[in-house]
Design a protein around this motif. Structure first.
Motif, PDB file in Angstrom:
ATOM      1  N   ARG A 147       0.840  -1.207   0.000  1.00  0.00           N
ATOM      2  CA  ARG A 147       0.000   0.000   0.000  1.00  0.00           C
ATOM      3  C   ARG A 147       0.869   1.248   0.000  1.00  0.00           C
ATOM      4  N   ILE A 148       2.002   1.161   0.670  1.00  0.00           N
ATOM      5  CA  ILE A 148       3.015   2.210   0.607  1.00  0.00           C
ATOM      6  C   ILE A 148       4.151   1.644  -0.235  1.00  0.00           C
ATOM      7  N   PHE A 149       4.445   2.292  -1.347  1.00  0.00           N
ATOM      8  CA  PHE A 149       5.447   1.803  -2.283  1.00  0.00           C
ATOM      9  C   PHE A 149       6.070   2.995  -2.979  1.00  0.00           C
ATOM     10  N   HIS A 150       7.403   3.077  -2.937  1.00  0.00           N
ATOM     11  CA  HIS A 150       8.084   4.215  -3.549  1.00  0.00           C
ATOM     12  C   HIS A 150       9.490   3.799  -3.959  1.00  0.00           C
ATOM     13  N   ILE A 151       9.909   4.220  -5.154  1.00  0.00           N
ATOM     14  CA  ILE A 151      11.267   3.995  -5.634  1.00  0.00           C
ATOM     15  C   ILE A 151      11.901   5.355  -5.879  1.00  0.00           C
ATOM     16  N   THR A 152      13.123   5.533  -5.385  1.00  0.00           N
ATOM     17  CA  THR A 152      13.812   6.809  -5.533  1.00  0.00           C
ATOM     18  C   THR A 152      15.315   6.576  -5.509  1.00  0.00           C
ATOM     19  N   ARG A 153      16.053   7.638  -5.732  1.00  0.00           N
ATOM     20  CA  ARG A 153      17.493   7.659  -5.491  1.00  0.00           C
ATOM     21  C   ARG A 153      17.702   8.647  -4.350  1.00  0.00           C
TER      22      ARG A 153
END
Length: 169
Positions: A147-153
């Protein structure tokens, strides 16, 4: 749930991949048999391919059991030949525990990946400098369904979300 027993030939597989390097057929096993604290996924990887970018889970441990084929397992900067019957460890940690399994043979590389289901998890991708955060993952699903999902640098000033495959080509 299909019940507490399933044959691997009956696990539904879905196509997964990207570009020239990544290809696999994947099937979730854990949820089908009612596992709650352990995840399990069947992988079928064609020759010359790998299923996932090299990565490390900060909260979850994985164990890979090779069922058929042969390949190279990279873990912690070292490479190891694997074949049917090999068992590989992928302990939780940072980039020093990053791992990847590559099919170096001429036949399909078939393996099970069994993992803990600690939630939340952070996954680090040292080759592309990305990280993925996932939490509140539904039973029988994978991290990308959190439900909480995030991809970053971490170095990106805007901290905007990235595509899973960003920087992996």
């Amino acid at each position: 749930m299909a019940g507490p027993v399933i044959h691997l030939d009956d696990v539904p597989l879905r196509d997964w991949g990207h570009g020239d390097r990544f290809a696999a057929r994947l099937g979730r096993v854990g949820g089908l048999i009612g596992a709650q604290a352990l995840g399990c996924q069947l992988h079928e990887v064609p020759p010359g391919k790998t299923a996932f970018p090299r990565h490390a889970h900060h909260a979850n441990e994985e164990m890979i059991v090779v069922l058929a084929g042969e390949g190279t397992y990279e873990a912690g900067g070292e490479t190891y030949p694997v074949r049917a019957g090999s068992v590989c460890a992928a302990p939780a940690g940072g980039a020093e525990t990053a791992h990847q399994l590559l099919n170096t043979g001429t036949d399909v590389l078939r393996y099970l990946c069994v993992s803990t289901r600690n939630d939340p998890d952070i996954v680090e991708y040292p080759d592309s400098g990305k990280m993925m955060v996932s939490s509140l993952v539904p039973e029988g699903q994978g991290l990308m369904q959190g439900r909480i999902f995030h991809i970053t640098r971490p170095t990106d000033p805007g901290r905007e979300g990235l595509d899973y495959w960003d920087g992996e080509d």
